[in-house]
Design a protein around this motif. Structure first.
Motif, PDB file in Angstrom:
ATOM      1  N   THR A 147       0.848  -1.181   0.000  1.00  0.00           N
ATOM      2  CA  THR A 147       0.000   0.000   0.000  1.00  0.00           C
ATOM      3  C   THR A 147       0.891   1.240   0.000  1.00  0.00           C
ATOM      4  OG1 THR A 147      -0.046  -0.014   2.413  1.00  0.00           O
ATOM      5  CG2 THR A 147      -1.850  -1.153   1.277  1.00  0.00           C
ATOM      6  N   SER A 148       0.295   2.359  -0.324  1.00  0.00           N
ATOM      7  CA  SER A 148       1.078   3.589  -0.408  1.00  0.00           C
ATOM      8  C   SER A 148       0.132   4.780  -0.376  1.00  0.00           C
ATOM      9  CB  SER A 148       1.875   3.595  -1.725  1.00  0.00           C
ATOM     10  OG  SER A 148       0.991   3.549  -2.839  1.00  0.00           O
ATOM     11  N   GLY A 149       0.719   5.950  -0.242  1.00  0.00           N
ATOM     12  CA  GLY A 149      -0.051   7.180  -0.373  1.00  0.00           C
ATOM     13  C   GLY A 149       0.171   7.715  -1.779  1.00  0.00           C
ATOM     14  N   GLY A 150      -0.913   7.995  -2.486  1.00  0.00           N
ATOM     15  CA  GLY A 150      -0.775   8.500  -3.861  1.00  0.00           C
ATOM     16  C   GLY A 150      -0.511   9.997  -3.865  1.00  0.00           C
ATOM     17  N   GLY A 222       7.937  12.519   7.845  1.00  0.00           N
ATOM     18  CA  GLY A 222       8.747  12.150   6.675  1.00  0.00           C
ATOM     19  C   GLY A 222       7.946  12.116   5.388  1.00  0.00           C
ATOM     20  N   GLN A 223       6.630  11.934   5.495  1.00  0.00           N
ATOM     21  CA  GLN A 223       5.775  11.943   4.298  1.00  0.00           C
ATOM     22  C   GLN A 223       4.959  13.248   4.210  1.00  0.00           C
ATOM     23  OE1 GLN A 223       3.524   8.261   3.780  1.00  0.00           O
ATOM     24  NE2 GLN A 223       5.369   7.007   3.961  1.00  0.00           N
ATOM     25  N   GLY A 224       5.373  14.241   4.981  1.00  0.00           N
ATOM     26  CA  GLY A 224       4.735  15.558   4.903  1.00  0.00           C
ATOM     27  C   GLY A 224       3.350  15.617   5.541  1.00  0.00           C
ATOM     28  N   ARG A 225       3.101  14.722   6.526  1.00  0.00           N
ATOM     29  CA  ARG A 225       1.781  14.722   7.177  1.00  0.00           C
ATOM     30  C   ARG A 225       1.740  15.741   8.315  1.00  0.00           C
ATOM     31  NH1 ARG A 225       1.330   9.310   5.373  1.00  0.00           N
ATOM     32  NH2 ARG A 225      -0.839   8.883   4.824  1.00  0.00           N
ATOM     33  N   LEU A 226       0.561  16.315   8.481  1.00  0.00           N
ATOM     34  CA  LEU A 226       0.364  17.286   9.562  1.00  0.00           C
ATOM     35  C   LEU A 226      -0.284  16.636  10.776  1.00  0.00           C
ATOM     36  CD1 LEU A 226      -1.177  20.134   7.365  1.00  0.00           C
ATOM     37  CD2 LEU A 226       1.191  19.965   8.125  1.00  0.00           C
ATOM     38  N   GLU A 254       5.873   5.228  -0.145  1.00  0.00           N
ATOM     39  CA  GLU A 254       5.789   4.107   0.791  1.00  0.00           C
ATOM     40  C   GLU A 254       7.103   4.048   1.579  1.00  0.00           C
ATOM     41  OE1 GLU A 254       8.493   2.605  -0.719  1.00  0.00           O
ATOM     42  OE2 GLU A 254       7.630   0.607  -0.931  1.00  0.00           O
ATOM     43  N   MET A 255       7.415   2.911   2.180  1.00  0.00           N
ATOM     44  CA  MET A 255       8.519   2.928   3.138  1.00  0.00           C
ATOM     45  C   MET A 255       9.565   1.819   2.984  1.00  0.00           C
ATOM     46  SD  MET A 255       6.349   4.039   6.518  1.00  0.00           S
ATOM     47  CE  MET A 255       7.813   4.100   7.520  1.00  0.00           C
ATOM     48  N   GLU A 256       9.584   1.152   1.834  1.00  0.00           N
ATOM     49  CA  GLU A 256      10.541   0.044   1.685  1.00  0.00           C
ATOM     50  C   GLU A 256      11.226  -0.035   0.315  1.00  0.00           C
ATOM     51  OE1 GLU A 256       7.261  -0.710   2.576  1.00  0.00           O
ATOM     52  OE2 GLU A 256       7.549  -0.904   4.737  1.00  0.00           O
ATOM     53  N   ASN A 280      -5.194  10.278  -1.729  1.00  0.00           N
ATOM     54  CA  ASN A 280      -4.426  11.237  -2.518  1.00  0.00           C
ATOM     55  C   ASN A 280      -3.852  12.264  -1.559  1.00  0.00           C
ATOM     56  OD1 ASN A 280      -3.393  13.205  -4.168  1.00  0.00           O
ATOM     57  ND2 ASN A 280      -5.304  13.647  -5.245  1.00  0.00           N
ATOM     58  N   ARG A 281      -2.528  12.227  -1.415  1.00  0.00           N
ATOM     59  CA  ARG A 281      -1.881  13.073  -0.413  1.00  0.00           C
ATOM     60  C   ARG A 281      -1.967  14.565  -0.738  1.00  0.00           C
ATOM     61  NH1 ARG A 281       1.592  12.045   2.958  1.00  0.00           N
ATOM     62  NH2 ARG A 281       0.728  14.012   3.657  1.00  0.00           N
ATOM     63  N   LEU A 282      -2.375  14.932  -1.954  1.00  0.00           N
ATOM     64  CA  LEU A 282      -2.556  16.362  -2.226  1.00  0.00           C
ATOM     65  C   LEU A 282      -3.883  16.826  -1.635  1.00  0.00           C
ATOM     66  CD1 LEU A 282      -1.218  16.722  -5.895  1.00  0.00           C
ATOM     67  CD2 LEU A 282      -0.012  17.031  -3.733  1.00  0.00           C
TER      68      LEU A 282
HETATM   69  N1  URA Z   1       1.642   3.728   3.255  1.00  0.00           N
HETATM   70  C1  URA Z   1       2.459   4.794   3.344  1.00  0.00           C
HETATM   71  O1  URA Z   1       3.666   4.645   3.551  1.00  0.00           O
HETATM   72  N2  URA Z   1       1.925   6.022   3.200  1.00  0.00           N
HETATM   73  C2  URA Z   1       0.616   6.207   2.999  1.00  0.00           C
HETATM   74  O2  URA Z   1       0.175   7.366   2.911  1.00  0.00           O
HETATM   75  C3  URA Z   1      -0.226   5.085   2.917  1.00  0.00           C
HETATM   76  C4  URA Z   1       0.312   3.846   3.055  1.00  0.00           C
END
Ligand code: URA
Ligand code: R2B
Length: 317
Positions: A147-150, A222-226, A254-256, A280-282
């Protein structure tokens, strides 16, 4: 399925160099072959206790993903898709002796969990790569599904990574070794990414794209989250970073992926990264879609990889 070795059948000092040829999974460690025994501690496997060539020699596809439950679900799904003769109950966690990682083998497919973040996947990969080496596996394709943040794409989109980049948008992985930092390339297999994209086109309503993936060492700042326990930058600064990432071709975070790409490349594994985006991170920081929607998203990389493996094996739907 475990194949335990009698104590006499133990030497690691066989002529391993002959397996370093093209196609064989290899290690880059001059000390390994002189060891009498190699204990893969976090997998609860070893060269003296298990007949690794007999257990794993036929592995051609390795799928890794963060969550143990998801990797078990993928194994059960693969079992159904490959229509193997053994029953579902035979699919046991090969690493049941440890609670660090789980591992399932379904014919030529290995499904393994790696936890969250670079240190966790890196430990698993060291031991997995040694396992494939000891088992004399060749022509192995490895895929991280996750999974990831788009960034700037619809949630639920599947991103196939062409470049794994770090937090500075560089296609590299910095490994601290002793008190030195060395930089490793994170190049992934281009043909494999294209093959996966073509495969995705055969699945209806399956939004998929190729893009750069950024690997961070933290989910929050690290992913710019507030929305973490700590936040030391303004909303504007965070959004500006994500927009610059988008302009640099990054479509998910993502992180890997960087350490995964770097290690697989050095050890002769053709590697790909396929991650679904959960948001969607925007637009937001929090993952707020309903559970059933997220569960459907999380199955998408599994669907694609199952289709890809079946195609490679010449099996049809
Ligand atoms: N995994 C991440 O690393 N970031 C996200 O925003 C969602 C899933
Ligand atoms: C994606 O999701 C996890 C964080 O929620 C992390 O392992 C990753 O790469």
């Amino acid at each position: 399925m475990a194949s335990i070795l009698p104590a006499s059948n133990t030497s690691m000092r066989s002529d391993r160099n002959k397996y370093i040829g093209k196609g064989f999974v290899h290690v880059k460690n001059p000390y390994l072959d002189s060891m009498d025994e190699d204990i893969l501690y976090h997998l609860d496997l070893g060269t003296k206790t298990h007949n690794l060539p007999a257990m794993f020699g036929d592995v051609k596809f390795v799928c890794v993903g963060g969550s143990p439950n998801r990797m078990k679900a993928f194994a059960l799904f693969m079992h159904k898709e490959l229509r193997l003769e053994d029953s579902e109950e035979d699919i046991k966690d090969i690493c049941a002796g440890t609670d660090r990682y789980c591992m399932y083998k379904i014919g030529p497919v290995l499904s393994i969990s790696h936890g969250m973040g670079v240190p966790s996947i890196s430990i698993m990969l060291h031991e997995l790569i040694k396992l494939l080496y000891h088992a004399r596996c060749c022509d192995v394709t490895i895929i991280r599904i996750g999974t990831s943040g788009g960034i700037g794409i619809a949630p639920g989109s599947v991103v196939i990574t062409d470049k794994a980049v770090d937090s500075f948008f560089k296609p590299q992985f910095e490994q601290v070794i002793l008190d030195d930092t060395i930089t490793r390339s994170t190049e992934l297999d281009k043909e494999l990414a294209e093959e996966l994209l073509n495969c995705s086109k055969e699945i209806p309503d399956f939004p998929t794209l190729i893009g750069h993936t950024m690997c961070t060492h933290d989910f929050y700042e690290g992913q710019g989250r507030l929305d973490g326990a700590l936040c030391s930058f303004s909303r504007e600064k965070g959004l500006d970073y994500l927009k610059r990432a988008y302009n640099a071709g990054i479509r998910n975070i993502e992180m890997e992926c960087t350490v995964f790409a770097a290690m697989c490349r050095l050890c002769g594994l053709k590697a790909a990264v396929v991650c679904v985006t959960l948001l969607n991170r925007l637009e937001c920081d929090q993952i707020n879609s309903p559970h059933d929607v997220l569960a459907e998203y999380q199955k998408r990389p599994q669907l694609l990889i199952a289709k890809f493996i079946k195609q490679r094996l010449g099996l049809h739907d």
